[in-house]
Design a protein around this motif. Structure first.
Motif, PDB file in Angstrom:
ATOM      1  N   GLU A  85     -69.797 -85.161 -15.068  1.00 35.95           N
ATOM      2  CA  GLU A  85     -68.612 -85.381 -15.891  1.00 35.95           C
ATOM      3  C   GLU A  85     -67.336 -85.027 -15.132  1.00 35.95           C
ATOM      4  O   GLU A  85     -66.324 -85.736 -15.215  1.00 35.95           O
ATOM      5  CB  GLU A  85     -68.694 -84.545 -17.179  1.00 35.95           C
ATOM      6  CG  GLU A  85     -69.810 -84.943 -18.120  1.00 35.95           C
ATOM      7  CD  GLU A  85     -71.168 -84.384 -17.696  1.00 35.95           C
ATOM      8  OE1 GLU A  85     -71.223 -83.622 -16.694  1.00 35.95           O
ATOM      9  OE2 GLU A  85     -72.173 -84.719 -18.348  1.00 35.95           O
ATOM     10  N   SER A 144     -66.755 -87.690 -12.366  1.00 34.96           N
ATOM     11  CA  SER A 144     -66.328 -88.966 -12.946  1.00 34.96           C
ATOM     12  C   SER A 144     -64.881 -88.902 -13.422  1.00 34.96           C
ATOM     13  O   SER A 144     -64.111 -89.851 -13.235  1.00 34.96           O
ATOM     14  CB  SER A 144     -67.248 -89.351 -14.106  1.00 34.96           C
ATOM     15  OG  SER A 144     -68.573 -89.528 -13.662  1.00 34.96           O
ATOM     16  N   ARG A 145     -64.512 -87.785 -14.042  1.00 37.85           N
ATOM     17  CA  ARG A 145     -63.145 -87.650 -14.540  1.00 37.85           C
ATOM     18  C   ARG A 145     -62.143 -87.631 -13.384  1.00 37.85           C
ATOM     19  O   ARG A 145     -61.122 -88.326 -13.410  1.00 37.85           O
ATOM     20  CB  ARG A 145     -63.009 -86.367 -15.361  1.00 37.85           C
ATOM     21  CG  ARG A 145     -61.612 -86.182 -15.969  1.00 37.85           C
ATOM     22  CD  ARG A 145     -61.446 -84.844 -16.662  1.00 37.85           C
ATOM     23  NE  ARG A 145     -61.402 -83.737 -15.715  1.00 37.85           N
ATOM     24  CZ  ARG A 145     -62.373 -82.846 -15.550  1.00 37.85           C
ATOM     25  NH1 ARG A 145     -63.481 -82.929 -16.264  1.00 37.85           N
ATOM     26  NH2 ARG A 145     -62.253 -81.873 -14.674  1.00 37.85           N
TER      27      ARG A 145
END
Length: 280
Positions: free
Chosen positions: A218, A221-222
């Motif tokens: 996460e 990806s962010r």
């Protein structure tokens, strides 16, 4: 080049280097930036990028009555050599030819936006049949006499040609005319698209191989999503600035690497073309 010096002194260093005689312009170049810890190939790329920017935008030198000395004037894709006799008498266009050839021989960026009429004469074409447009005349007040443009730049073009010959690039240009657009690209051909950059990027996985830390998917990806969004939405010039920070110059390599880091700000290892993004 000493980054601790004033812009004027830095530009004097560049000019002095390229005005020196009997250099092996095709030989290896080792650059060192005084006042900066950077070393390696990225420093050389930075040096060439700065040189080409100076050729287009001007040197921070007072050669007359201006704080910026521009060797080329005019609109994009219609740049012509300055008609200043002081610049010609100082052999600065011969210096420019050396800079152009030296940069190209080391894989650097080309000179973007040169007038096609000037290129025609530079490559040996007759001035009488050069296609001169109104945009080739940087002086709006005398655009009624645009046919004088070529005649006013004869000495400058000869110096450019001489400088290119000294780097041994001239023979390639005359034998392989197809390389000329690479050395003197048009604005549209030199634009940097988001698709080209994104295609070259190797994105990090869940684990950053350059670090002992492991980053959740996460988080990765962010963070990379922010970079992707930036690349897709900014201008071509902004993408070139990003590439200069990333690799040292605006030439797109085959591979760009993105890695994650716990540092506070983005950093770049220009020699290995790696951009490290903070995860916070």
């Amino acid at each position: 080049m000493d980054l601790r010096e004033s812009p004027e002194d830095q530009d004097r260093t560049i000019v002095a280097f390229y005005k020196a005689h009997q250099k092996n312009w095709a030989g290896p170049l080792n650059c060192r930036l005084e006042g900066d810890t950077a070393i390696g190939e990225g420093v050389t790329r930075f040096f060439f990028s700065i040189c080409m920017q100076k050729l287009r935008s001007g040197f921070s030198l007072n050669c007359g009555n201006a704080n910026i000395t521009r060797l080329f004037e005019g609109e994009p894709d219609y740049l012509v050599p300055s008609s200043s006799s002081l610049l010609v008498d100082s052999d600065l266009f011969q210096m420019a030819g050396r800079m152009l050839g030296h940069c190209f021989l080391h894989g650097g960026p080309g000179f973007v936006g040169m007038s096609q009429a000037i290129l025609h004469v530079l490559l040996g074409g007759s001035p009488d049949v050069a296609t001169v447009t109104i945009k080739d005349c940087p002086d709006i007040d005398i655009r009624e006499t645009i046919t004088l443009v070529i005649g006013r730049t004869t000495r400058q073009v000869k110096q450019l040609r001489k400088g290119l010959k000294e780097t041994h690039l001239w023979h390639l240009m005359t034998e392989r005319p197809d390389v000329v657009p690479l050395i003197f690209p048009r604005e549209k051909d030199a634009s940097l698209t988001s698709e080209a950059i994104l295609h070259a990027i190797t994105w990090p996985g869940a684990t950053d191989d350059d670090s002992e830390d492991e980053w959740p998917v996460e988080t990765t990806s962010r963070t990379t999503g922010y970079l992707r969004e930036f690349i897709e939405n900014v201008s071509s010039n902004d993408r070139k600035e990003l590439l200069r920070f990333w690799t040292g110059w605006e030439v797109l390599p085959r591979e760009l690497i993105v890695a994650m880091t716990s540092s506070k700000y983005p950093t770049a290892a220009t020699c290995i073309e790696t951009l490290r993004l903070p995860t916070h």
